[in-house]
Scaffold this motif. Structure first.
Motif, short mmCIF file in Angstrom:
data_model
loop_
_atom_site.label_atom_id
_atom_site.label_comp_id
_atom_site.label_asym_id
_atom_site.label_seq_id
_atom_site.Cartn_x
_atom_site.Cartn_y
_atom_site.Cartn_z
N LEU A 279 0.82 -1.21 0.00
CA LEU A 279 0.00 0.00 0.00
C LEU A 279 0.86 1.26 0.00
O LEU A 279 0.51 2.27 -0.64
CB LEU A 279 -0.93 0.00 1.22
CG LEU A 279 -2.05 -1.05 1.22
CD1 LEU A 279 -2.85 -0.96 2.52
CD2 LEU A 279 -2.96 -0.88 0.01
N ASP A 280 1.99 1.21 0.70
CA ASP A 280 2.89 2.37 0.72
C ASP A 280 3.41 2.67 -0.68
O ASP A 280 3.49 3.82 -1.10
CB ASP A 280 4.04 2.11 1.68
CG ASP A 280 4.96 3.31 1.80
OD1 ASP A 280 4.60 4.27 2.49
OD2 ASP A 280 6.04 3.29 1.16
N SER B 169 -10.78 -7.46 -10.33
CA SER B 169 -10.63 -7.24 -8.89
C SER B 169 -9.52 -6.24 -8.58
O SER B 169 -9.68 -5.33 -7.76
CB SER B 169 -10.35 -8.57 -8.18
OG SER B 169 -11.45 -9.43 -8.26
N VAL B 170 -8.38 -6.40 -9.24
CA VAL B 170 -7.26 -5.51 -8.94
C VAL B 170 -7.53 -4.11 -9.47
O VAL B 170 -7.16 -3.12 -8.83
CB VAL B 170 -5.94 -6.09 -9.50
CG1 VAL B 170 -5.91 -6.07 -11.01
CG2 VAL B 170 -4.74 -5.32 -8.94
N LEU B 171 -8.20 -3.99 -10.63
CA LEU B 171 -8.53 -2.67 -11.13
C LEU B 171 -9.55 -1.98 -10.23
O LEU B 171 -9.46 -0.77 -9.97
CB LEU B 171 -9.08 -2.76 -12.56
CG LEU B 171 -8.07 -3.10 -13.66
CD1 LEU B 171 -8.79 -3.29 -15.00
CD2 LEU B 171 -7.00 -2.03 -13.78
N GLY B 172 -10.52 -2.75 -9.72
CA GLY B 172 -11.49 -2.17 -8.80
C GLY B 172 -10.83 -1.71 -7.51
O GLY B 172 -11.16 -0.65 -6.97
N THR C 50 -0.90 -2.63 -11.11
CA THR C 50 0.28 -3.49 -11.22
C THR C 50 1.00 -3.59 -9.87
O THR C 50 1.46 -4.67 -9.48
CB THR C 50 1.24 -2.95 -12.28
OG1 THR C 50 0.56 -2.90 -13.55
CG2 THR C 50 2.47 -3.83 -12.42
N ILE C 51 1.08 -2.47 -9.16
CA ILE C 51 1.70 -2.48 -7.83
C ILE C 51 0.87 -3.30 -6.85
O ILE C 51 1.40 -4.07 -6.05
CB ILE C 51 1.85 -1.03 -7.31
CG1 ILE C 51 2.85 -0.25 -8.16
CG2 ILE C 51 2.29 -1.03 -5.84
CD1 ILE C 51 2.92 1.23 -7.81
N LEU C 52 -0.45 -3.17 -6.96
CA LEU C 52 -1.34 -3.79 -5.98
C LEU C 52 -1.62 -5.26 -6.24
O LEU C 52 -2.25 -5.91 -5.40
CB LEU C 52 -2.68 -3.03 -5.96
CG LEU C 52 -2.63 -1.60 -5.41
CD1 LEU C 52 -3.94 -0.89 -5.68
CD2 LEU C 52 -2.33 -1.61 -3.91
#
Length: 252
Positions: A13-14, A113-116, A188-190
């Motif tokens: 998250l950071d 899911s990741v985009l949301g 992409t990070i998440l």
């Protein structure tokens, strides 16, 4: 798969917050054509066709109350927060919903899911900034609470930030990114938070089921994600109200 620790979640998250803030800075401050300054006067520039055209474009920007325009200065703190939800959140939700047009098989992938998750993260940080929550550690705590249902201590977040290689390098990477490009980069990070995706505010179950149907999947996903985003922002506002110490500056 083992459950991620708070330290691991805070680290991801950071990194995401380090990428989100420069994108929001660009959207709110950048003015390459000088349109925003035209919104603060009524001179139609009759002697210059170029300036007259710019002034007309600026009027449209002002009508949209874009950050940095005269219309923006007239909005209250709460209205500014709503602007990010209604304008930027809507654009991002279109990108989230697009995979649904191909039907159920795309729902088996973590893409939607990741985009949301990324969409909600971007909007939450945007409204947090309007309420004066500008410290990165507090922004991480906000995302952890609303999107991951994890209440993290300042020590946990600080330790994760110390270990993450995110400072100027990541900020430069994301500076100037387009909005749609930004949501993809943040996603992409998440993506490492796959175990956390189901913790975020979700579309209601009937809409999630209808999203599996080809063709209608995209509009159904849009409606579901839009409602989920509204729920996320309500939780975000409540978190800010419950954590007044997180407000590091008085909102303008």
């Amino acid at each position: 798969m083992a459950k991620m620790s708070d330290d691991q979640v805070a680290g991801v998250l950071d990194r995401a917050v380090a990428g989100i803030n420069p994108v929001l800075d660009t959207l709110s401050r950048r003015d390459p054509l000088g349109l925003k300054k035209h919104t603060f006067h009524d001179d139609p520039h009759p002697d210059s066709r170029v300036q007259r055209a710019l002034h007309l474009l600026a009027q449209g920007l002002d009508a949209a109350d874009w950050p940095g325009t005269q219309g923006w200065t007239r909005r209250s703190m709460h209205d500014r927060a709503d602007w990010w939800v209604n304008r930027i959140g809507t654009v991002n939700t279109v990108a989230v919903a697009y995979p649904g047009v191909f039907g159920g098989w795309t729902r088996r992938l973590p893409l939607a899911s990741v985009l949301g998750f990324a969409n909600q993260a971007i909007v939450l940080i945007a409204i947090a900034r309007e309420y004066g929550v500008t410290d990165r550690a507090h922004q991480v705590q906000l995302l952890a609470s609303v999107l991951c249902n994890r209440e993290m201590s300042a020590t946990t977040v600080d330790h994760a930030a110390d270990r993450a290689d995110t400072d100027a390098h990541d900020a430069d990477q994301h500076h100037g990114a387009t909005l749609i490009g930004a949501i993809w980069e943040i996603a992409t990070i998440l993506r490492g938070l796959s175990d956390e995706f189901d913790r975020r505010p979700q579309p209601v179950l009937p809409l999630r089921m209808l999203a599996y149907i080809p063709v209608v999947g995209a509009p159904v996903t849009y409606v579901g994600e839009r409602l989920a985003l509204s729920q996320a922002t309500r939780r975000g506002r409540k978190w800010i109200a419950d954590h007044p110490a997180a407000i590091s500056r008085r909102p303008a």
